[in-house]
Design an enzyme around this catalytic site. Structure first.
Site, mmCIF file in Angstrom:
data_model
loop_
_atom_site.group_PDB
_atom_site.id
_atom_site.type_symbol
_atom_site.label_atom_id
_atom_site.label_comp_id
_atom_site.label_asym_id
_atom_site.label_seq_id
_atom_site.Cartn_x
_atom_site.Cartn_y
_atom_site.Cartn_z
ATOM 1 N N PHE A 55 -3.319 -6.665 -8.078
ATOM 2 C CA PHE A 55 -3.220 -7.776 -9.027
ATOM 3 C C PHE A 55 -4.487 -8.624 -9.061
ATOM 4 O O PHE A 55 -4.754 -9.321 -10.037
ATOM 5 C CB PHE A 55 -2.002 -8.655 -8.694
ATOM 6 C CG PHE A 55 -2.221 -9.656 -7.603
ATOM 7 C CD1 PHE A 55 -2.619 -10.959 -7.884
ATOM 8 C CD2 PHE A 55 -2.012 -9.310 -6.274
ATOM 9 C CE1 PHE A 55 -2.809 -11.888 -6.873
ATOM 10 C CE2 PHE A 55 -2.203 -10.232 -5.261
ATOM 11 C CZ PHE A 55 -2.602 -11.523 -5.565
ATOM 12 N N LYS A 56 -5.281 -8.534 -7.999
ATOM 13 C CA LYS A 56 -6.515 -9.325 -7.960
ATOM 14 C C LYS A 56 -7.455 -8.985 -9.116
ATOM 15 O O LYS A 56 -8.278 -9.807 -9.520
ATOM 16 C CB LYS A 56 -7.243 -9.114 -6.633
ATOM 17 C CG LYS A 56 -6.396 -9.360 -5.387
ATOM 18 C CD LYS A 56 -6.073 -10.813 -5.195
ATOM 19 C CE LYS A 56 -5.195 -11.051 -3.992
ATOM 20 N NZ LYS A 56 -5.880 -10.940 -2.715
#
Length: 476
Positions: free
Chosen positions: A112-113
């Site tokens: 998700f980063k």
């Protein structure tokens, strides 16, 4: 839009200033002077927007120093289906147990980063070119931030990355993603310690104003405001994808160790997005769960940080928690500074018998924790019932969300945020299901590739010497 430090003091400037500066000189984090508000009419108008166009609507009120056309171009360049391998960018699916899963891990590093880091890479390059400057990014990672940052910064002009990670504490795939990179502007540093030691080193370097200025030190960790702001967008995207009536609320469950991902949801709520509960899911390192249950925020020393099967959350000190405290304190920087003096001296603060505890209880936060056995059971059950494989951090979230929904029948949809693809944590997924998770072909054999990493002791002077020498080599 001007920005201020969570610990008070003078203005930090506008968006591009805080983008490049990392920590404020007084140790605080950047926060906007005010939080723009959105209306029900805004949400209605945004329902059919592409992800990039939605990002512009959500983020632009906070960014007053990039021209409209340029910001739109940066966002269109960032949020493309060919980068995130999905036309929706963040696809939403309903699970058999009634929960929703928000897919955030389709980007270059499979975590998700990427949702924020891809924006950071493009906006860094834009701002540095406009200003004729360069930057040396110093970051710390417990697993996914490092690879997301490095993949976002490969080939970027005027940007070097020095990424600290806890030696031997990441999964084999996470290590391979970072250490296999052989790029002239990427430097991997494995610190003999845990993630919090890496984070402390980053803060120590940033607190040396002369060193920071001389070597143009910047940050991409979740302390960077631009990351928090970019992450806020997918809360809006998830809400709109549910196609609810205006004003209907949604709950979110967010696996969190450093509090950045879930704080982005709180920012969305403060802007006016109809969010009911923000449920923080922790692993055995349950600093945040303890706070929301008991009112005590106790920093865990390195020796007390457990090594778990959801290693990206093996954190004893939640850096972004300071932003939440700042809002709870009514944006009183002096109060926040006083709290962090207490934390430095005593290792904790206790808000239970203070006026601020009521504000915490009214904030919409709740929390829970899970264990290795809980993660295994959730991964196995979801695969058996839905044919869906999830990683152990996402499993922390699903487990806590299921417990919450059984205890409190709110009637609201519960969206669980995915954190990474299961291939990043193959051993745990195989233990739970016996299934070897698929991996994109571009990562075939990555664990066998040569490694490019330096192991350093946990010492700020050693780190500074390393940075100085590498920059001198680049410039010579």
């Amino acid at each position: 839009m001007q920005y201020v430090s969570t610990r008070g003091g003078e203005s930090l400037g506008q968006f591009c200033d805080v983008l490049l500066s990392g920590l404020a000189a007084n140790g605080g984090l950047a926060m906007p002077q005010s939080i723009p508000q959105i209306s029900a009419d805004d949400l209605t108008a945004w329902r059919k927007l592409s992800y990039a166009d939605l990002a512009y609507q959500v983020m632009s009120p906070f960014i007053s120093d990039i021209p409209v056309e340029d910001l739109q171009e940066i966002l269109q360049k960032t949020y493309r289906p060919d980068v995130f391998h999905s036309t929706d960018i963040t696809p939403l699916q309903q699970l058999d147990n009634g929960l929703y899963l928000l897919g955030l891990s389709n980007g270059p590093s499979l975590a998700f980063k990427d949702m924020a880091m891809q924006f950071l890479g493009n906006v860094f390059e834009y701002v540095l070119a406009k200003r004729g400057q360069s930057i040396n990014i110093l970051g710390a990672t417990s697993g996914d931030t490092g690879s997301a940052a490095e993949y976002a910064m490969i080939g970027k002009h005027n940007v070097n990355v020095f990424m600290l990670s806890p030696h031997g504490r990441m999964s084999a795939f996470q290590q391979a993603q970072m250490f296999s990179l052989d790029e002239p502007n990427i430097f991997n540093i494995a610190v003999e310690g845990v993630f919090d030691d890496c984070q402390d080193l980053v803060k120590a370097v940033n607190s040396d104003a002369a060193f920071k200025e001389k070597y143009h030190i910047g940050a991409v960790n979740s302390i960077n405001w631009a990351r928090v702001l970019a992450q806020t967008v997918y809360y809006f995207k998830a809400y709109l994808a549910l196609d609810l009536e205006n004003g209907e609320q949604v709950d979110f469950c967010v696996p969190s160790g450093n509090f950045g991902n879930v704080f982005a949801g709180y920012l969305a709520k403060q802007m006016g997005l109809p969010i009911g509960t923000l449920l923080v899911a922790t692993n055995e390192n349950d600093v945040l769960n303890q706070f929301f249950a008991e009112g005590i925020y106790r920093v865990r020393p390195s020796a007390e940080v457990a090594k778990t099967s959801s290693p990206s959350m093996d954190i004893g000190k939640a850096s972004n928690f300071e932003r939440f405290l700042y809002l709870i304190a009514g944006c009183n920087g002096e109060q926040v500074a006083k709290w962090y003096e207490e934390i430095a001296q005593q290792g904790e603060i206790d808000l239970r018998d203070t006026p601020f505890w009521h504000a915490v209880q009214q904030s919409g936060f709740s929390a829970g924790r899970s264990t290795h056995e809980n993660r295994l059971s959730v991964i196995a059950a979801l695969y058996a019932h839905d044919g869906v494989l999830i990683d152990p951090h996402t499993a922390d979230g699903v487990y806590v969300a299921e417990l919450y929904c059984r205890a409190y029948d709110s009637g609201r949809p519960m969206v669980c945020l995915e954190t990474a693809l299961p291939v990043k944590f193959t051993d745990t997924v195989v233990e739970a299901t016996g299934i070897e998770p698929d991996r994109p072909s571009r990562f075939d054999g990555i664990e066998e590739q040569p490694r490019h990493v330096d192991v350093l002791q946990n010492d700020v002077s050693v780190l500074k010497d390393f940075i100085t020498q590498r920059i001198a080599n680049i410039e010579s």
